[in-house]
Motif scaffolding. Structure first.
Motif, PDB file in Angstrom:
ATOM      1  N   TYR A   1       0.825  -1.194   0.000  1.00  8.75           N
ATOM      2  CA  TYR A   1       0.000   0.000   0.000  1.00  8.75           C
ATOM      3  C   TYR A   1       0.866   1.254   0.000  1.00  8.75           C
ATOM      4  N   THR A   2       0.287   2.338  -0.488  1.00  9.37           N
ATOM      5  CA  THR A   2       0.857   3.653  -0.230  1.00  9.37           C
ATOM      6  C   THR A   2      -0.016   4.331   0.820  1.00  9.37           C
ATOM      7  N   SER A   3       0.555   5.270   1.559  1.00  7.34           N
ATOM      8  CA  SER A   3      -0.218   5.946   2.603  1.00  7.34           C
ATOM      9  C   SER A   3      -1.360   6.759   1.996  1.00  7.34           C
ATOM     10  N   SER A   4      -1.145   7.328   0.805  1.00  5.61           N
ATOM     11  CA  SER A   4      -2.207   8.117   0.178  1.00  5.61           C
ATOM     12  C   SER A   4      -3.379   7.225  -0.230  1.00  5.61           C
ATOM     13  N   TYR A   5      -3.071   5.988  -0.686  1.00  6.21           N
ATOM     14  CA  TYR A   5      -4.141   5.055  -1.058  1.00  6.21           C
ATOM     15  C   TYR A   5      -4.949   4.654   0.176  1.00  6.21           C
TER      16      TYR A   5
ATOM     17  N   LEU B   1     -13.178   7.473   2.447  1.00  7.20           N
ATOM     18  CA  LEU B   1     -14.415   6.996   1.830  1.00  7.20           C
ATOM     19  C   LEU B   1     -15.277   6.264   2.839  1.00  7.20           C
ATOM     20  N   TRP B   2     -14.657   5.389   3.618  1.00  6.06           N
ATOM     21  CA  TRP B   2     -15.446   4.557   4.530  1.00  6.06           C
ATOM     22  C   TRP B   2     -15.916   5.334   5.762  1.00  6.06           C
ATOM     23  N   ASP B   3     -15.142   6.336   6.186  1.00  8.98           N
ATOM     24  CA  ASP B   3     -15.607   7.205   7.270  1.00  8.98           C
ATOM     25  C   ASP B   3     -16.901   7.903   6.874  1.00  8.98           C
ATOM     26  N   ARG B   4     -16.984   8.343   5.620  1.00  4.36           N
ATOM     27  CA  ARG B   4     -18.129   9.141   5.188  1.00  4.36           C
ATOM     28  C   ARG B   4     -19.327   8.276   4.818  1.00  4.36           C
ATOM     29  N   ARG B   5     -19.088   7.183   4.113  1.00  2.03           N
ATOM     30  CA  ARG B   5     -20.205   6.405   3.575  1.00  2.03           C
ATOM     31  C   ARG B   5     -20.413   5.070   4.288  1.00  2.03           C
ATOM     32  N   GLY B   6     -19.576   4.752   5.252  1.00  2.00           N
ATOM     33  CA  GLY B   6     -19.727   3.510   5.995  1.00  2.00           C
ATOM     34  C   GLY B   6     -19.515   3.732   7.479  1.00  2.00           C
ATOM     35  N   SER B   7     -19.281   2.644   8.183  1.00  2.00           N
ATOM     36  CA  SER B   7     -19.147   2.705   9.644  1.00  2.00           C
ATOM     37  C   SER B   7     -17.783   3.180  10.106  1.00  2.00           C
ATOM     38  N   GLY B   8     -16.803   3.199   9.200  1.00  2.96           N
ATOM     39  CA  GLY B   8     -15.432   3.500   9.603  1.00  2.96           C
ATOM     40  C   GLY B   8     -14.670   2.286  10.086  1.00  2.96           C
ATOM     41  N   ILE B   9     -15.357   1.126  10.171  1.00  5.17           N
ATOM     42  CA  ILE B   9     -14.720  -0.104  10.657  1.00  5.17           C
ATOM     43  C   ILE B   9     -14.221  -0.918   9.461  1.00  5.17           C
ATOM     44  N   THR B  10     -12.976  -1.302   9.501  1.00  9.87           N
ATOM     45  CA  THR B  10     -12.400  -2.126   8.437  1.00  9.87           C
ATOM     46  C   THR B  10     -11.761  -3.377   9.028  1.00  9.87           C
TER      47      THR B  10
ATOM     48  N   PHE C   1     -19.052   3.484  -7.045  1.00 10.62           N
ATOM     49  CA  PHE C   1     -18.645   4.492  -8.025  1.00 10.62           C
ATOM     50  C   PHE C   1     -17.348   5.173  -7.584  1.00 10.62           C
ATOM     51  N   GLU C   2     -17.268   5.536  -6.313  1.00 11.66           N
ATOM     52  CA  GLU C   2     -16.050   6.203  -5.825  1.00 11.66           C
ATOM     53  C   GLU C   2     -14.846   5.278  -5.889  1.00 11.66           C
ATOM     54  N   LEU C   3     -15.050   4.024  -5.531  1.00 14.83           N
ATOM     55  CA  LEU C   3     -13.945   3.062  -5.586  1.00 14.83           C
ATOM     56  C   LEU C   3     -13.400   2.926  -7.008  1.00 14.83           C
ATOM     57  N   THR C   4     -14.308   2.736  -7.961  1.00 13.38           N
ATOM     58  CA  THR C   4     -13.874   2.425  -9.321  1.00 13.38           C
ATOM     59  C   THR C   4     -13.466   3.659 -10.117  1.00 13.38           C
ATOM     60  N   HIS C   5     -14.131   4.807  -9.907  1.00 12.19           N
ATOM     61  CA  HIS C   5     -13.866   5.981 -10.723  1.00 12.19           C
ATOM     62  C   HIS C   5     -12.858   6.942 -10.102  1.00 12.19           C
ATOM     63  N   ARG C   6     -12.848   7.035  -8.785  1.00 10.74           N
ATOM     64  CA  ARG C   6     -11.943   8.002  -8.148  1.00 10.74           C
ATOM     65  C   ARG C   6     -10.670   7.343  -7.620  1.00 10.74           C
ATOM     66  N   ILE C   7     -10.812   6.145  -7.009  1.00 11.21           N
ATOM     67  CA  ILE C   7      -9.654   5.490  -6.403  1.00 11.21           C
ATOM     68  C   ILE C   7      -9.031   4.468  -7.350  1.00 11.21           C
ATOM     69  N   GLY C   8      -9.803   4.034  -8.362  1.00  7.74           N
ATOM     70  CA  GLY C   8      -9.266   3.058  -9.301  1.00  7.74           C
ATOM     71  C   GLY C   8      -9.138   1.673  -8.708  1.00  7.74           C
ATOM     72  N   GLN C   9     -10.129   1.288  -7.921  1.00  6.41           N
ATOM     73  CA  GLN C   9     -10.091   0.003  -7.220  1.00  6.41           C
ATOM     74  C   GLN C   9     -11.370  -0.766  -7.484  1.00  6.41           C
ATOM     75  N   ASP C  10     -11.281  -2.098  -7.449  1.00  5.01           N
ATOM     76  CA  ASP C  10     -12.423  -2.947  -7.761  1.00  5.01           C
ATOM     77  C   ASP C  10     -12.898  -3.687  -6.517  1.00  5.01           C
ATOM     78  N   LEU C  11     -14.131  -4.178  -6.594  1.00  3.55           N
ATOM     79  CA  LEU C  11     -14.630  -5.055  -5.540  1.00  3.55           C
ATOM     80  C   LEU C  11     -13.994  -6.430  -5.657  1.00  3.55           C
TER      81      LEU C  11
ATOM     82  N   GLN D   1      -7.291   7.402   1.192  1.00  2.00           N
ATOM     83  CA  GLN D   1      -8.481   7.466   0.348  1.00  2.00           C
ATOM     84  C   GLN D   1      -9.527   6.455   0.775  1.00  2.00           C
ATOM     85  N   LEU D   2      -9.080   5.222   1.056  1.00  2.83           N
ATOM     86  CA  LEU D   2     -10.019   4.191   1.505  1.00  2.83           C
ATOM     87  C   LEU D   2     -10.678   4.588   2.821  1.00  2.83           C
ATOM     88  N   CYS D   3      -9.862   5.062   3.767  1.00  6.06           N
ATOM     89  CA  CYS D   3     -10.405   5.408   5.089  1.00  6.06           C
ATOM     90  C   CYS D   3     -11.353   6.600   5.010  1.00  6.06           C
TER      91      CYS D   3
END
Length: 437
Positions: free
Chosen positions: A110-114, A121-130, A154-164, A117-119
């Motif tokens: 991982y990079t710290s910036s990546y 996203l999940w803070d805003r749209r999820g529980s913050g628990i990973t 959409f944010e994962l695939t279009h902004r972060i470039g990550q897949d499910l 981005q994940l954290c």
């Protein structure tokens, strides 16, 4: 101030080890104060209610999660695991608490910036628990609501470039060790093979069509840092065909105490002088080593590539130069028929792009399994039900003496009458003419 009293959960904070309960309480308090001014898209008390429902489950001795229906994102049949609470009135913050699987990067680099981005996203749209990471290897996003699934995707695939990642009766997210990026033992490029097969089999990863789950895992060497031999339906383990390379001067340095064994990994305690006979030779599972006249010898024809001697004396022993991988099949955890380890299918294959030989083996195995496998029957269970020989017939692979359940003792492979020249019938008198007592 916590919403719910949690005396049973509080006991899990009393031991000497870090507690997930403490982490959840800290996250619940953080979301309640919201110093960062996050625009939460799900209830801010989600983690608070999660603690409450878990306390109730402990009190009642039963789960309060239910399977309330299948949820997902458009075009994908997997990647989202639906979670619903059966007490939504008591715990509205977790009425929906869906889990999302996110494909992990190769070797989990991982990079710290990546990660930020994940954290974020999940803070805003999820529980913050990973959960870093799930048993398959995925990054696990724990807890969001149905309306947020498409937004997160959409944010994962279009902004972060990550897949499910994968879930359901499909190819699960392939996982690999760090491989040649950092490890001198890696016999092939685990990250490249993992990435190539992930891209090749996107349909199988996202659109479930298998009898049950199917896992690829890639170990660069027999040390098995992702435990592929125990956890994957098809395991790719790096190996070599030629001899272990021996540096006799370095061996002498280990024996003389100049080099610490195990690369100094056990230096926190005085274990006494290094004893090569006791700690290396006597522990060789195939008994292929001896140390005489201050010289280490290895009968490499008998070596089973366990890596023990190399791990103990890494400066003296190195893997061979003729490298590739072995393919094993059928490992799984207990579901229908108990836990199983992988069985050797291809003893050695050169691992080079574009990996066509490897893909051919995969697709032949899949064709048989999809045709013959029952619902929720893993590949290993089909092999037990129909036999290893049947799989060889369907895949066109030749039997090999190394395809055994116990080395040198219990072969899976038996000859059919039509495969034996002359059939089963024999004239004993004719036989004795050529085989005198």
């Amino acid at each position: 101030m916590m919403k719910h009293e949690t005396p049973l959960l509080d006991q899990l904070e009393s031991g000497p080890w870090p507690s997930f309960v403490s982490d959840l309480k800290a996250e619940a308090e953080r979301r309640a104060k919201n110093v960062e001014k996050i625009d939460f898209q799900i209830p801010s008390d989600t983690v608070d209610d999660l603690l409450g429902v878990l306390e109730l489950s402990f009190k009642d001795g039963t789960t309060h999660w239910k399977h309330g229906g299948i949820v997902g994102v458009f075009g994908y049949g997997g990647g989202v695991i639906g979670r619903y609470c059966d007490q939504p009135n008591l715990f509205p913050g977790v009425a929906h608490f869906h889990t999302m699987r996110v494909a992990q990067p190769g070797g989990k680099f991982y990079t710290s910036s990546y990660l930020k981005q994940l954290c974020d996203l999940w803070d805003r749209r999820g529980s913050g628990i990973t959960n870093m990471h799930g048993s398959t290897g995925d990054i696990i996003f724990l807890g969001t609501t149905t309306p947020q699934l498409e937004e997160i995707f959409f944010e994962l695939t279009h902004r972060i470039g990550q897949d499910l990642g994968g879930s359901g009766s499909n190819l699960r997210t392939p996982a690999d060790c760090i491989g040649q990026a950092r490890c001198e033992y890696a016999c092939y490029d685990t990250q490249d093979l993992c990435y190539t097969l992930t891209q090749e089999y996107q349909d199988e990863l996202h659109r479930p069509a298998f009898p049950y789950k199917f896992k690829f895992k890639f170990d660069g060497c027999p040390n098995g840092c992702v435990a592929s031999i125990a956890r994957s339906d098809m395991s790719f383990i790096g190996t070599w065909k030629d001899d272990i390379k021996i540096d006799q001067e370095a061996v002498a340095a280990y024996v003389g105490g100049e080099f610490p064994p195990n690369a100094g990994a056990h230096a926190g305690r005085d274990w006494g002088a290094f004893d090569i006979q006791k700690e290396v030779v006597a522990l060789c599972p195939s008994g292929c080593m001896k140390y005489e006249n201050k010289k280490l010898e290895i009968n490499c024809r008998e070596c089973v590539r366990c890596m023990h001697c190399i791990n103990v004396m890494p400066r003296a022993l190195k893997i061979g130069d003729e490298r590739g991988l072995s393919i094993l099949v059928g490992a799984k955890a207990p579901i229908l028929d108990g836990a199983q380890m992988g069985s050797l299918l291809v003893p050695f294959i050169v691992c080079e792009e574009p990996y066509d030989e490897i893909k051919e083996v995969i697709e032949k195995v899949w064709d048989w399994w999809m045709e013959e496998g029952k619902n929720r029957e893993r590949l290993g269970e089909l092999i037990k039900r129909q036999g290893f020989q049947k799989m060889l017939e369907m895949t066109g692979l030749d039997p090999d003496p190394r395809m055994v359940s116990e080395p040198r003792s219990n072969p899976y492979i038996f000859w059919k009458e039509e495969e034996v020249e002359g059939g089963w019938e024999r004239d004993v008198n004719e036989f004795r003419k050529h085989h005198l007592r």
